[in-house]
Enzyme design. Sequence first.
Site, short mmCIF file in Angstrom:
data_model
loop_
_atom_site.label_atom_id
_atom_site.label_comp_id
_atom_site.label_asym_id
_atom_site.label_seq_id
_atom_site.Cartn_x
_atom_site.Cartn_y
_atom_site.Cartn_z
N LYS A 211 16.48 14.51 8.22
CA LYS A 211 15.49 15.00 7.97
C LYS A 211 14.25 14.76 9.43
O LYS A 211 14.07 15.52 9.75
CB LYS A 211 14.81 14.07 6.77
CG LYS A 211 12.88 14.28 6.30
CD LYS A 211 12.74 13.98 5.22
CE LYS A 211 10.93 14.17 5.68
NZ LYS A 211 10.73 14.09 3.83
N GLU A 217 23.55 6.72 12.25
CA GLU A 217 25.06 7.39 11.91
C GLU A 217 25.38 8.49 12.50
O GLU A 217 25.84 9.27 13.20
CB GLU A 217 25.28 7.69 10.84
CG GLU A 217 25.28 5.97 10.33
CD GLU A 217 24.52 5.33 9.63
OE1 GLU A 217 22.59 6.07 10.23
OE2 GLU A 217 23.39 4.55 8.64
N GLY A 273 14.48 13.12 0.79
CA GLY A 273 15.58 13.20 1.52
C GLY A 273 16.90 12.73 0.85
O GLY A 273 17.25 13.51 0.50
N ARG A 274 17.02 12.36 -0.31
CA ARG A 274 17.32 12.89 -2.05
C ARG A 274 17.10 13.71 -2.64
O ARG A 274 17.44 13.26 -3.59
CB ARG A 274 17.10 11.13 -2.19
CG ARG A 274 16.25 10.58 -3.08
CD ARG A 274 16.53 9.37 -3.22
NE ARG A 274 15.20 8.75 -3.76
CZ ARG A 274 14.63 8.09 -2.50
NH1 ARG A 274 14.11 7.41 -1.13
NH2 ARG A 274 13.02 7.36 -2.75
N GLU A 359 18.21 4.79 -4.85
CA GLU A 359 16.89 4.42 -3.78
C GLU A 359 15.94 4.79 -4.28
O GLU A 359 14.50 4.47 -3.62
CB GLU A 359 17.33 5.11 -2.54
CG GLU A 359 16.81 5.22 -1.33
CD GLU A 359 17.73 5.98 -0.32
OE1 GLU A 359 17.76 5.56 0.69
OE2 GLU A 359 17.03 7.46 -0.02
N HIS A 390 41.64 5.32 -18.21
CA HIS A 390 42.93 4.34 -17.65
C HIS A 390 42.38 3.11 -16.58
O HIS A 390 43.05 2.76 -15.72
CB HIS A 390 43.65 5.31 -17.26
CG HIS A 390 44.66 6.08 -17.98
ND1 HIS A 390 45.36 5.75 -19.32
CD2 HIS A 390 43.38 7.45 -18.27
CE1 HIS A 390 45.08 6.72 -19.69
NE2 HIS A 390 44.51 8.21 -19.77
N LYS A 501 18.74 -1.83 8.74
CA LYS A 501 18.93 -0.66 9.78
C LYS A 501 18.02 -1.33 11.60
O LYS A 501 18.94 -1.39 12.38
CB LYS A 501 17.83 -0.10 9.91
CG LYS A 501 18.35 1.00 9.22
CD LYS A 501 17.09 2.45 8.80
CE LYS A 501 17.32 3.20 7.62
NZ LYS A 501 16.87 4.42 7.29
O1 F6P Z 1 18.53 5.25 4.45
C1 F6P Z 1 17.45 6.22 3.90
C2 F6P Z 1 17.65 7.20 4.52
O2 F6P Z 1 16.43 7.56 4.72
C3 F6P Z 1 17.36 7.87 3.63
O3 F6P Z 1 16.86 8.34 2.12
C4 F6P Z 1 17.89 9.42 3.24
O4 F6P Z 1 18.80 10.54 2.93
C5 F6P Z 1 19.01 9.34 4.63
O5 F6P Z 1 18.55 7.87 5.51
C6 F6P Z 1 19.29 9.91 6.10
O6 F6P Z 1 17.79 10.10 6.52
P1 F6P Z 1 17.75 11.87 7.30
O7 F6P Z 1 18.05 12.49 6.68
O8 F6P Z 1 17.08 11.67 8.25
O9 F6P Z 1 19.27 11.93 8.63
#
Ligand code: F6P
Length: 533
Positions: A211, A217, A273-274, A359, A390, A501
């Site tokens: 987003k 990452e 995002g979620r 979240e 199980h 972070k």
């Molecule tokens: O870790 C928090 C967060 O902002 C989530 O809410 C989001 O889905 C994720 O990081 C990834 O963010 P982005 O889509 O901006 O890379």
Amino acid sequence: MTYRPTATAAWKTLQTQAELASSERITDFFSQNPKRSSDMSVQCGELHLDFSKNLVSDQTWQALLELVEQSPLQEHRAAMFSGENINTTEDRAVLHAALRAEIGDQTVAAAAAESDQRVSLVKQQLNQVALVSEKIRSGSWVGSTGKAITDVINIGIGGSDLGPKLACSALQEFAHPTINLHFISNVDGAEILSTLKKLNPETTLVALASKTFTTQETLLNAKTTRNWFEQELGLKDAQTSSHFVGLTASRENALAYGIPNEQILEFAEWVGGRYSLWSSIGLSIAISIGFDKFEEMLAGAREMDLHFQTAPADKNMPVILALLGIWYNNFLGAQSNAVIPYCERLLLLPSYLQQLDMESNGKSTTLDGQQVNYDTGAILWGQTGTNGQHAFFQLLHQGTRLAPVDFIALAKDGMSNEEHHRVLLGNMLAQASALMCGQEAPAGEQHRYYPGNKPSNTLLLRELSAKNFGALVALYEHKVFVQGSIWDINSFDQWGVELGKKMANQLLADNDGQTADLDPSTKALSAYIESCQ
Ligand code: F6P
């Protein structure tokens, strides 16, 4: 007057009901009302929810419904669907439902024109998803050496990974026969490096899903992938080639990264995002199942949106699930909610729901900035049945903790066969029944005592169609919304992830991890890791 859930009359009634519940048996409720199972079942499209196996008497149920009336849910729901900035700490609207809306859906007349404009914008953006996914599926999107795409890597994390990954797994019955989807989220290099080893760069496309286009990452995994294209194909700046597309709400950041303008598939800032699998973040879903099926998924979610907006509380699936969660969480001391799908294609559902629920509702500040003095979001966990039987079901049956369960299954399964499916469903029904009914122990064998009275919901999808899958995900989205609204918290921000972070960046900026303002344990661990290198 400021709303506080604990100050409502219903909350106080529920506290009294909770005292009574310690001596109540779910099975007695069935003897008292032979129609309980049908009274406590609701249907939305092809989703059927039976919530009769809950430790909820008629009086408790009435009080829970009164809690809805005494909460600001109705106004909050109207505010969300009409595009008010209900995410106050980020000053944003929350409009993922607009991603699956149709012109004219808006129920708040004053906002109708604006809403229709939004729907048109969404249609334009999704049209790009349709065009790009179709080109890839048909083989007309080619890599730098002119070859069609055989493998797509979605690089993203959190909402930019979990939704698409879950949908592609859930809807694998409809998957493209020759294009393989890969999902890379973790910054753990072993994940991306081992995936790349198996792929041919000439026929690989990277969907860079973020987003913000700033996530550490995702950008590191993207960098490693770009290096791979350079090493294997001599392709410098692969992000500017046809091997990369960007899925983002920040065209600016994607352009700055080097993604060509026409390869950026945008979505609006008002999509959290979620909640973004319905937007261009879902490109990998459209590549896998085709855009027609992607639209079916949206239609299923829309059906749930309409149900959520119009069904009375006692017949409203998201409201019902939310209220039951509140009952166990706030009144009976449960700390968790297990989600157990009896369907291996829904294996990723619990981890998807973990982000969605935890979240969103893992908060302790009210909408007007006060510290809450009651519990909010429960710990969501789960695994597929029968595997869970199980593993952890022992604790569910005989452990000391209250862990309400959502059982989810398909009434029919086009990918299984009759024998397997009968055994699978038989197991699920037996578990829900055994948890509720329990069993006396034979004399002198206390270890064989099953206390029973353990609550569960059973949610049946007629089949795992794209439409029903969409409705299922939207059901939980709205459940989370209802709970957040009753708890008086902002379900749409995520400030809790920021500190970690920041500290990771601080730590990484300091090679030997001895930065002064780190705690002694962290310094010692950094030193130990250093000594192992
Ligand atoms: O870790 C928090 C967060 O902002 C989530 O809410 C989001 O889905 C994720 O990081 C990834 O963010 P982005 O889509 O901006 O890379």
